[in-house]
Design a protein around this motif. Structure first.
Motif, PDB file in Angstrom:
ATOM      1  N   HIS A   1      63.992  64.839   5.465  1.00 26.21           N
ATOM      2  CA  HIS A   1      63.529  63.946   6.238  1.00 26.21           C
ATOM      3  C   HIS A   1      64.063  64.367   7.653  1.00 26.21           C
ATOM      4  CE1 HIS A   1      61.992  59.948   7.403  1.00 26.21           C
ATOM      5  NE2 HIS A   1      63.368  59.827   8.192  1.00 26.21           N
ATOM      6  N   LEU A   2      62.912  64.605   8.508  1.00 23.46           N
ATOM      7  CA  LEU A   2      63.258  65.145   9.717  1.00 23.46           C
ATOM      8  C   LEU A   2      62.584  64.379  10.679  1.00 23.46           C
ATOM      9  CD1 LEU A   2      64.677  67.681  10.882  1.00 23.46           C
ATOM     10  CD2 LEU A   2      62.531  68.729  11.154  1.00 23.46           C
ATOM     11  N   PRO A   3      63.361  63.290  11.242  1.00 21.59           N
ATOM     12  CA  PRO A   3      62.643  62.411  12.576  1.00 21.59           C
ATOM     13  C   PRO A   3      62.076  62.983  13.493  1.00 21.59           C
ATOM     14  CG  PRO A   3      64.710  61.492  11.562  1.00 21.59           C
ATOM     15  CD  PRO A   3      64.566  62.705  11.044  1.00 21.59           C
ATOM     16  N   VAL A   4      60.782  62.742  13.707  1.00 20.24           N
ATOM     17  CA  VAL A   4      60.458  63.174  15.158  1.00 20.24           C
ATOM     18  C   VAL A   4      60.383  62.465  16.329  1.00 20.24           C
ATOM     19  CG1 VAL A   4      57.993  62.587  14.573  1.00 20.24           C
ATOM     20  CG2 VAL A   4      58.666  64.680  16.167  1.00 20.24           C
ATOM     21  N   GLN A   5      60.041  60.982  16.060  1.00 17.85           N
ATOM     22  CA  GLN A   5      60.043  59.960  17.005  1.00 17.85           C
ATOM     23  C   GLN A   5      58.938  59.968  17.971  1.00 17.85           C
ATOM     24  OE1 GLN A   5      61.882  57.658  15.734  1.00 17.85           O
ATOM     25  NE2 GLN A   5      63.816  58.596  15.091  1.00 17.85           N
ATOM     26  N   SER A   6      58.768  60.956  18.598  1.00 20.02           N
ATOM     27  CA  SER A   6      57.516  61.288  19.333  1.00 20.02           C
ATOM     28  C   SER A   6      57.099  62.616  19.451  1.00 20.02           C
ATOM     29  CB  SER A   6      57.988  60.680  20.914  1.00 20.02           C
ATOM     30  OG  SER A   6      56.845  61.008  21.754  1.00 20.02           O
ATOM     31  N   GLY A   7      55.790  63.179  19.903  1.00 12.28           N
ATOM     32  CA  GLY A   7      55.315  64.329  20.001  1.00 12.28           C
ATOM     33  C   GLY A   7      55.188  64.894  21.138  1.00 12.28           C
ATOM     34  N   SER A   8      55.789  64.207  22.197  1.00 11.68           N
ATOM     35  CA  SER A   8      55.805  64.322  23.723  1.00 11.68           C
ATOM     36  C   SER A   8      57.143  64.739  24.231  1.00 11.68           C
ATOM     37  CB  SER A   8      55.336  63.027  24.569  1.00 11.68           C
ATOM     38  OG  SER A   8      55.797  63.320  25.878  1.00 11.68           O
ATOM     39  N   SER A   9      57.332  65.987  24.455  1.00 13.92           N
ATOM     40  CA  SER A   9      58.472  66.383  25.019  1.00 13.92           C
ATOM     41  C   SER A   9      59.210  65.470  26.369  1.00 13.92           C
ATOM     42  CB  SER A   9      58.389  67.844  25.745  1.00 13.92           C
ATOM     43  OG  SER A   9      58.127  68.664  24.953  1.00 13.92           O
ATOM     44  N   ARG A  10      58.174  64.881  27.003  1.00  8.70           N
ATOM     45  CA  ARG A  10      58.806  64.166  28.023  1.00  8.70           C
ATOM     46  C   ARG A  10      59.241  62.778  27.653  1.00  8.70           C
ATOM     47  NH1 ARG A  10      57.863  59.593  31.303  1.00  8.70           N
ATOM     48  NH2 ARG A  10      56.070  58.864  30.286  1.00  8.70           N
ATOM     49  N   VAL A  11      58.601  62.186  26.416  1.00 12.24           N
ATOM     50  CA  VAL A  11      59.198  61.066  26.083  1.00 12.24           C
ATOM     51  C   VAL A  11      60.354  61.159  24.882  1.00 12.24           C
ATOM     52  CG1 VAL A  11      58.677  59.376  24.320  1.00 12.24           C
ATOM     53  CG2 VAL A  11      56.817  59.901  25.798  1.00 12.24           C
ATOM     54  N   LEU A  12      60.608  62.479  24.385  1.00 12.71           N
ATOM     55  CA  LEU A  12      61.669  63.031  23.807  1.00 12.71           C
ATOM     56  C   LEU A  12      62.893  62.943  24.576  1.00 12.71           C
ATOM     57  CD1 LEU A  12      60.151  65.542  21.481  1.00 12.71           C
ATOM     58  CD2 LEU A  12      61.254  63.371  20.580  1.00 12.71           C
ATOM     59  N   ASP A  13      62.694  63.266  25.872  1.00 12.72           N
ATOM     60  CA  ASP A  13      63.727  63.637  26.777  1.00 12.72           C
ATOM     61  C   ASP A  13      64.239  62.150  27.236  1.00 12.72           C
ATOM     62  OD1 ASP A  13      65.404  65.119  28.743  1.00 12.72           O
ATOM     63  OD2 ASP A  13      64.043  64.088  30.164  1.00 12.72           O
ATOM     64  N   LEU A  14      63.148  61.179  27.438  1.00 15.70           N
ATOM     65  CA  LEU A  14      63.583  59.927  27.722  1.00 15.70           C
ATOM     66  C   LEU A  14      64.300  59.314  26.517  1.00 15.70           C
ATOM     67  CD1 LEU A  14      60.310  58.340  29.344  1.00 15.70           C
ATOM     68  CD2 LEU A  14      62.635  58.994  30.501  1.00 15.70           C
ATOM     69  N   MET A  15      64.192  59.458  25.334  1.00 18.67           N
ATOM     70  CA  MET A  15      64.773  59.073  24.240  1.00 18.67           C
ATOM     71  C   MET A  15      65.968  59.824  24.130  1.00 18.67           C
ATOM     72  SD  MET A  15      61.475  59.003  21.356  1.00 18.67           S
ATOM     73  CE  MET A  15      60.475  57.699  21.265  1.00 18.67           C
ATOM     74  N   ASN A  16      66.232  60.668  24.814  1.00 22.10           N
ATOM     75  CA  ASN A  16      67.638  61.444  24.878  1.00 22.10           C
ATOM     76  C   ASN A  16      67.775  62.284  23.416  1.00 22.10           C
ATOM     77  OD1 ASN A  16      69.937  62.662  25.768  1.00 22.10           O
ATOM     78  ND2 ASN A  16      71.336  61.203  24.740  1.00 22.10           N
TER      79      ASN A  16
END
Length: 477
Positions: free
Chosen positions: A297-312
Motif C-alpha cells: 500500500h503506497l499512498p500517492v495522494q496526488s499526481g501533481s508535484s506542486r500539490v504534493l509539495d503543498l501537502m508536504n
C-alpha cells in the motif's frame, strides 16, 4: 470514506465501528466490556491492548453493548464523517446510559486526543476520555469514574509502545492478527492530524515483536500484519545479548526478514508504506521470501508535484514513479494499492488530470479515495485556503472512482484462469455454502465449501471468473 473498494481495513477511516468477542478466557463474576473501533488498523490493534489491560482488571469483553458495564469507542479523526458517526453512536449509547446510570461510557483514541476535555463538556454522557498513549492509566481512570468524577488522560508519550503487553485478539478467528511495530508519525503532511493525535514516531523493540509473532504462530495463527503509520521508517537501536552487549541497528527490511523466518507457513503483510522511505532493500526482502505477501500500500495522494509539495509529502511525481518502477521490476506480480485526495487546496483541473494519468501509469489494484476535508489544527487548515467548490470536488472524486473501478476490474480479470494459493479465512458473507480467503495480492476469492477444507488452511483455487471486486473459483489439487 466512499463505499468503493472497502477491502482493506487499513484505510477505511469512515467505516462503521466494529466490536467482536475476544478469544480471552471467561472470568468468574467478570464485568462486561464492549469496545467499538473505528478507522485504521492501528485503532483495532490498540483496542486489543485495551482489552488486555482491562482483562487484568476483571473485565471480560462482550459483543453486546446492552449487557456491558463499560462501553468504549476507539475513535478516528482522519475524516469529518468518521467523527460524526462517533457522535451519532454516542447518542445511541445514551439510551443505555439512561437505563443504567452506573454504565461507564468512554471515548478512546485519536478523536479523544484531538477534542480532549471538550468531549466531557459537549457529550454529557461521556465519563472518560483517553488518548492513544494513556491506556495503561485506564484502571485508575475507571476507578475515578466509579467515585463519581469525570476522568481524562490525553498526554502523549515519546517512549510508549506497549511492547510488554500481550494483546487480546478481538477478531476471534484465530487465523489473522495485527502486530504493532511502531507508534506515532514524524511526517507532517499538511492535511493530516495523526502527528497531533498519536505523537512522535517511535519504534518498538524487535525482540518483543518477534516474540509476539512467534506466540501467534505457536497458537495456530497463519497470518500477521505488521502495523505502523510509516513502517518503512522503522528503526530500532539497542544492545543484543548474543553479541556481548554490542549495539545493533534494525531497520524495516531486517525486521521483515526476521518475522518471515519464524515459519514459512506464517504469512506476513505490512501497512503502511511511505513513498519517500520505501527502499529497494525492502523490495528485495519481499521478493526473497514466499511468505511475505506481494502487496504494497503506497499512498500517492496526488499526481501533481506542486500539490504534493503543498501537502508536504516530501516527494515528487517523478520520485513516486521511480518507486513504482522499482516495485514492478523487483516484484513483477506485486499488487499496489493507494490513497488519493481529490480537490486539495488550489488544485487545478490540469493537476487533477495529472492524478488520473498517474492512476493510468500505475494501474492500482485498489484505491481508497476521498474528497479533501479540512481538519482543524493541521498545517493546511492554518496556512491554505480550502478553495475548491464542493461540486468540483465531487466531480473530480467521481472521475477518480470510476477510473479505479475499471482498473480494479481489469486487474482482477488478469487472474482468471490462474491457480492461486489462498489462506481460507471463513465463510463468505453472502452464503454459508461458500468459503473465502485472500491471495498473495490481497484480493478476496470466494469458492464452494468442501467438507475437508477448514478456515486456517491453505488451498489452491483455480479462478474461473470475477466481479468488479471479487474473484470466484473452485478448489483444485
Amino acid at each position: 470514506m466512499i463505499d468503493l473498494q472497502l477491502t482493506d481495513k487499513t484505510h477505511d477511516e469512515g467505516r462503521q465501528g466494529e466490536a467482536l468477542i475476544v478469544d480471552a478466557p471467561k472470568l468468574l463474576n467478570a464485568r462486561k466490556l464492549y469496545i467499538e473501533s473505528y478507522g485504521c488498523q492501528m485503532n483495532f490493534a490498540d483496542s486489543e491492548i485495551v482489552a488486555s489491560i482491562l482483562l487484568d482488571q476483571g473485565f471480560e469483553t462482550t459483543g453486546n453493548y446492552q449487557e456491558a458495564d463499560a462501553i468504549f469507542i476507539n475513535t478516528c479523526s482522519i475524516r469529518e464523517n468518521a467523527e460524526q458517526r462517533v457522535r451519532n453512536r454516542l447518542s445511541q449509547f445514551g439510551i443505555e446510559k439512561r437505563k443504567n446510570p452506573k454504565l461507564i461510557v468512554g471515548v478512546l483514541g485519536c478523536m479523544a486526543e484531538r477534542l480532549k476535555s471538550k468531549f466531557l463538556e459537549e457529550e454529557k454522557l461521556v465519563d472518560l476520555v483517553v488518548g492513544p498513549d494513556a491506556y495503561r492509566d485506564l484502571p485508575q481512570l475507571i476507578e475515578q469514574v466509579g467515585d463519581g468524577q469525570k476522568a481524562i488522560n490525553v498526554l502523549l508519550s515519546r517512549e510508549e509502545t506497549y511492547a510488554d503487553i500481550s494483546p487480546v485478539r478481538l477478531n476471534g478467528n484465530g487465523i489473522t492478527a495485527f502486530i504493532s511495530i511502531m507508534r506515532g508519525c514524524d511526517n507532517m503532511c499538511s492535511f493530516c492530524v495523526v502527528p497531533f493525535t498519536r505523537g512522535r514516531e517511535r519504534s518498538r523493540d524487535p525482540h518483543s515483536i518477534l516474540a509476539e509473532a512467534q506466540d501467534l504462530q505457536d497458537r495456530g495463527y497463519k497470518e500477521v500484519t505488521l502495523l505502523g503509520q510509516n513502517v518503512d521508517s522503522y528503526k530500532w537501536k539497542g544492545t543484543a545479548e548474543a553479541e556481548d552487549g554490542a549495539e545493533i541497528m534494525v531497520n524495516f527490511a531486517q525486521l521483515l526478514e526476521k518475522v518471515a523466518l519464524i515459519s514459512p507457513e506464517l504469512r506476513v503483510r505490512f501497512s503502511t508504506s511511505h513513498p519517500k522511505d520505501i527502499t529497494d532493500e525492502v523490495l528485495h526482502t519481499i521478493q526473497k521470501y514466499d511468505n511475505i505477501c506481494n502487496n504494497i500500500h503506497l499512498p500517492v495522494q496526488s499526481g501533481s508535484s506542486r500539490v504534493l509539495d503543498l501537502m508536504n509529502r516530501t516527494y515528487t511525481r517523478e520520485w513516486y514513479i521511480n518507486r513504482i518502477d522499482a516495485i514492478r521490476n523487483i516484484i513483477p506480480d506485486c499488487a499496489i494499492s493507494t490513497d488519493i485526495i481529490a480537490g486539495f487546496c488550489s488544485e487545478t483541473e490540469e493537476e487533477h488530470q495529472e492524478t488520473l494519468s498517474m492512476m493510468d501509469y500505475v494501474g492500482y489494484d485498489f484505491a481508497f479515495c476521498f474528497s479533501y476535508s479540512e481538519r482543524p489544527g493541521t498545517m493546511a487548515a492554518r496556512k491554505l485556503e480550502d478553495d475548491i467548490p464542493e461540486d468540483v470536488k465531487k466531480r473530480r472524486l467521481q472521475e477518480i472512482l470510476l477510473k479505479q473501478q475499471t482498473t480494479s476490474h481489469y486487474r482482477l480479470q488478469k487472474s482468471v484462469g490462474k491457480t492461486v494459493r489462498i489462506l481460507v479465512e471463513g465463510f463468505s458473507k453472502k452464503s454459508d455454502k461458500d468459503l473465502c480467503g485472500r491471495n498473495d495480492q490481497n484480493a478476496m476469492i470466494v469458492f464452494p465449501a468442501a467438507e475437508n477444507v477448514k478456515p486456517g488452511q491453505y488451498v489452491n483455487v483455480i479462478i474461473e471468473r470475477c466481479t468488479s471486486a471479487t474473484l470466484l473459483g473452485r478448489i483444485t489439487a
